[in-house]
Write a protein that holds these residues in place. Structure first.
Motif, PDB file in Angstrom:
ATOM      1  N   ASN A 126      -7.775   8.225  -5.910  1.00 49.38           N
ATOM      2  CA  ASN A 126      -8.220   9.615  -5.267  1.00 49.38           C
ATOM      3  C   ASN A 126      -7.924   9.541  -4.144  1.00 49.38           C
ATOM      4  OD1 ASN A 126      -9.302  10.925  -4.039  1.00 49.38           O
ATOM      5  ND2 ASN A 126     -11.300  10.019  -2.978  1.00 49.38           N
ATOM      6  N   ALA A 127      -6.204  11.045  -3.209  1.00 49.65           N
ATOM      7  CA  ALA A 127      -5.347  10.794  -3.034  1.00 49.65           C
ATOM      8  C   ALA A 127      -5.990  11.027  -1.529  1.00 49.65           C
ATOM      9  CB  ALA A 127      -4.305  12.061  -3.205  1.00 49.65           C
ATOM     10  N   SER A 128      -7.784  11.792  -1.606  1.00 50.78           N
ATOM     11  CA  SER A 128      -7.865  11.852   0.064  1.00 50.78           C
ATOM     12  C   SER A 128      -8.764  10.421   0.775  1.00 50.78           C
ATOM     13  CB  SER A 128      -9.405  12.929  -0.218  1.00 50.78           C
ATOM     14  OG  SER A 128     -10.299  12.489  -0.778  1.00 50.78           O
ATOM     15  N   PHE A 129      -8.722   9.668   0.009  1.00 51.91           N
ATOM     16  CA  PHE A 129      -9.004   7.918   0.883  1.00 51.91           C
ATOM     17  C   PHE A 129     -10.140   8.547   1.471  1.00 51.91           C
ATOM     18  CE2 PHE A 129      -4.200   8.820   1.614  1.00 51.91           C
ATOM     19  CZ  PHE A 129      -3.800   7.747   0.957  1.00 51.91           C
ATOM     20  N   THR A 130     -11.286   9.788   0.742  1.00 51.83           N
ATOM     21  CA  THR A 130     -12.163   9.021  -0.021  1.00 51.83           C
ATOM     22  C   THR A 130     -12.909   9.008  -0.447  1.00 51.83           C
ATOM     23  OG1 THR A 130     -12.782  11.216  -0.067  1.00 51.83           O
ATOM     24  CG2 THR A 130     -12.556  11.232   2.872  1.00 51.83           C
ATOM     25  N   VAL A 131     -13.775   8.860  -0.742  1.00 52.59           N
ATOM     26  CA  VAL A 131     -15.161   8.086  -1.981  1.00 52.59           C
ATOM     27  C   VAL A 131     -15.413   9.405  -2.968  1.00 52.59           C
ATOM     28  CG1 VAL A 131     -16.984   6.651  -2.985  1.00 52.59           C
ATOM     29  CG2 VAL A 131     -15.947   5.906  -1.016  1.00 52.59           C
ATOM     30  N   ARG A 132     -14.858   9.823  -4.376  1.00 54.46           N
ATOM     31  CA  ARG A 132     -15.106  10.743  -4.224  1.00 54.46           C
ATOM     32  C   ARG A 132     -16.316  10.918  -5.874  1.00 54.46           C
ATOM     33  NH1 ARG A 132      -9.722  11.661  -8.102  1.00 54.46           N
ATOM     34  NH2 ARG A 132      -9.651   9.222  -9.055  1.00 54.46           N
ATOM     35  N   GLU A 133     -16.258  11.485  -5.894  1.00 56.95           N
ATOM     36  CA  GLU A 133     -17.932  11.253  -7.466  1.00 56.95           C
ATOM     37  C   GLU A 133     -17.467   9.838  -8.358  1.00 56.95           C
ATOM     38  OE1 GLU A 133     -20.372  14.272 -11.039  1.00 56.95           O
ATOM     39  OE2 GLU A 133     -18.604  15.147  -9.739  1.00 56.95           O
ATOM     40  N   LEU A 134     -18.535   9.729  -8.769  1.00 59.89           N
ATOM     41  CA  LEU A 134     -18.575   8.366  -9.348  1.00 59.89           C
ATOM     42  C   LEU A 134     -19.168   8.178 -11.030  1.00 59.89           C
ATOM     43  CD1 LEU A 134     -19.782   5.496  -6.854  1.00 59.89           C
ATOM     44  CD2 LEU A 134     -17.507   6.712  -7.028  1.00 59.89           C
ATOM     45  N   LYS A 135     -18.593   7.788 -11.841  1.00 58.77           N
ATOM     46  CA  LYS A 135     -18.674   7.921 -12.892  1.00 58.77           C
ATOM     47  C   LYS A 135     -19.616   7.356 -12.713  1.00 58.77           C
ATOM     48  CE  LYS A 135     -14.156   9.210 -14.985  1.00 58.77           C
ATOM     49  NZ  LYS A 135     -13.531  10.412 -14.840  1.00 58.77           N
ATOM     50  N   SER A 136     -20.189   7.381 -14.150  1.00 61.37           N
ATOM     51  CA  SER A 136     -22.298   6.194 -14.147  1.00 61.37           C
ATOM     52  C   SER A 136     -21.473   5.213 -14.763  1.00 61.37           C
ATOM     53  CB  SER A 136     -23.338   7.126 -15.016  1.00 61.37           C
ATOM     54  OG  SER A 136     -23.033   6.815 -16.135  1.00 61.37           O
ATOM     55  N   GLY A 137     -20.425   4.793 -15.669  1.00 60.64           N
ATOM     56  CA  GLY A 137     -19.958   3.109 -16.553  1.00 60.64           C
ATOM     57  C   GLY A 137     -20.871   2.373 -15.811  1.00 60.64           C
TER      58      GLY A 137
END
Length: 260
Positions: A126-137
């Motif tokens: 993630n190039a923004s270095f913030t935690v983006r939306e997660l996958k549910s796996g």
């Protein structure tokens, strides 16, 4: 429990990584180390800001209890000759994005056998270095295997190697690497996947916030600092647009007929 004495290839890879990190004089520091188990299976849900996150987390765990992590990696990495040999030899799990059921089943089996499974629920770096939306796996596998999820945030590793930035040699030395290991939590069978995934996202971002706040280097105006903290990294929205465009170009290149 996986130990280095049983897996010489994995142990050799870790020792090589430690040698490189030592030469670079990386400066690790960990909070919440007690939350990493000495035995039993668990899903390690890790932030993904740099390409070395997997090696840094394994380095950190190795220094605590010599355990090995089985990481889930994209099939493309396994298709590379040398890298593929290493990944298979260390019993990591190949993920075919077009047919993920097999990898999912292998991961659940490994967890039930007492393995630690490393997962990057954001997907790619993630190039923004913030935690983006997660996958549910991560949540689904933990629930099915009956093991805890352990959130892990890494900050500083992206300064060594990440997307969209080729560091100068001098940038690689003496980088502080910070880890925050959150409290393990369990996912009851039948518990809502989406709410738990959202809770995991908030936990990871909270851990990242704390690491950024206490980081010993001022990131103002720096490429590796998120925009909302005064850095020049792309915003989450800008990073998402760039990622969508990158995938479009990749898909078009893959679909183009061969010439010659």
């Amino acid at each position: 429990m996986s130990t280095g004495t049983r897996e010489p290839l994995y142990t050799t890879a870790i020792l090589a990584g430690r040698a490189v990190f030592g030469l670079l004089r990386l400066k690790p520091s960990v909070t919440g180390l007690k939350n990493l188990p000495d035995t039993g299976g668990a899903v390690l849900a890790i932030t993904h800001f740099g390409y070395m996150d997997f090696a840094l987390v394994e380095w950190m765990l190795w220094q605590k209890n010599r355990r090995h992590i089985r990481f889930m990696a994209k099939k493309g990495a396994f298709d590379q000759k040398l890298v593929g040999v290493l990944l298979r030899g260390m019993r990591h799990i190949s993920v075919d994005m077009k047919a993920g059921a097999e990898a999912y089943g292998q991961a659940v089996t490994a967890l039930r056998a007492g393995e630690l499974l490393g997962v990057f629920p954001e997907g790619g770096v993630n190039a923004s270095f913030t935690v983006r939306e997660l996958k549910s796996g991560a949540i689904r596998m933990a629930a099915e295997a009956g093991v805890p999820v352990i959130p892990i945030a890494v900050w500083g590793g992206h300064r060594v190697l990440t997307k969209n930035h080729k560091p100068a040699l001098r940038e690689l030395f003496d980088v502080p690497i910070r880890f925050a290991v959150g409290e393990p939590f369990t996912v009851a069978a039948g518990e809502g996947t989406q709410p738990m995934t959202l809770a995991l996202h908030d936990t990871l971002q909270g851990l990242v916030d704390k690491l950024q706040k206490s980081y010993p280097v001022d990131g103002a105006g720096q490429w590796w600092q998120p925009r909302h903290l005064g850095g020049t990294a792309p915003t989450p929205e800008e990073a998402a647009v760039a990622e969508t465009e990158r995938r479009r170009r990749r898909d078009e290149a893959g679909a183009a007929p061969s010439r010659g």
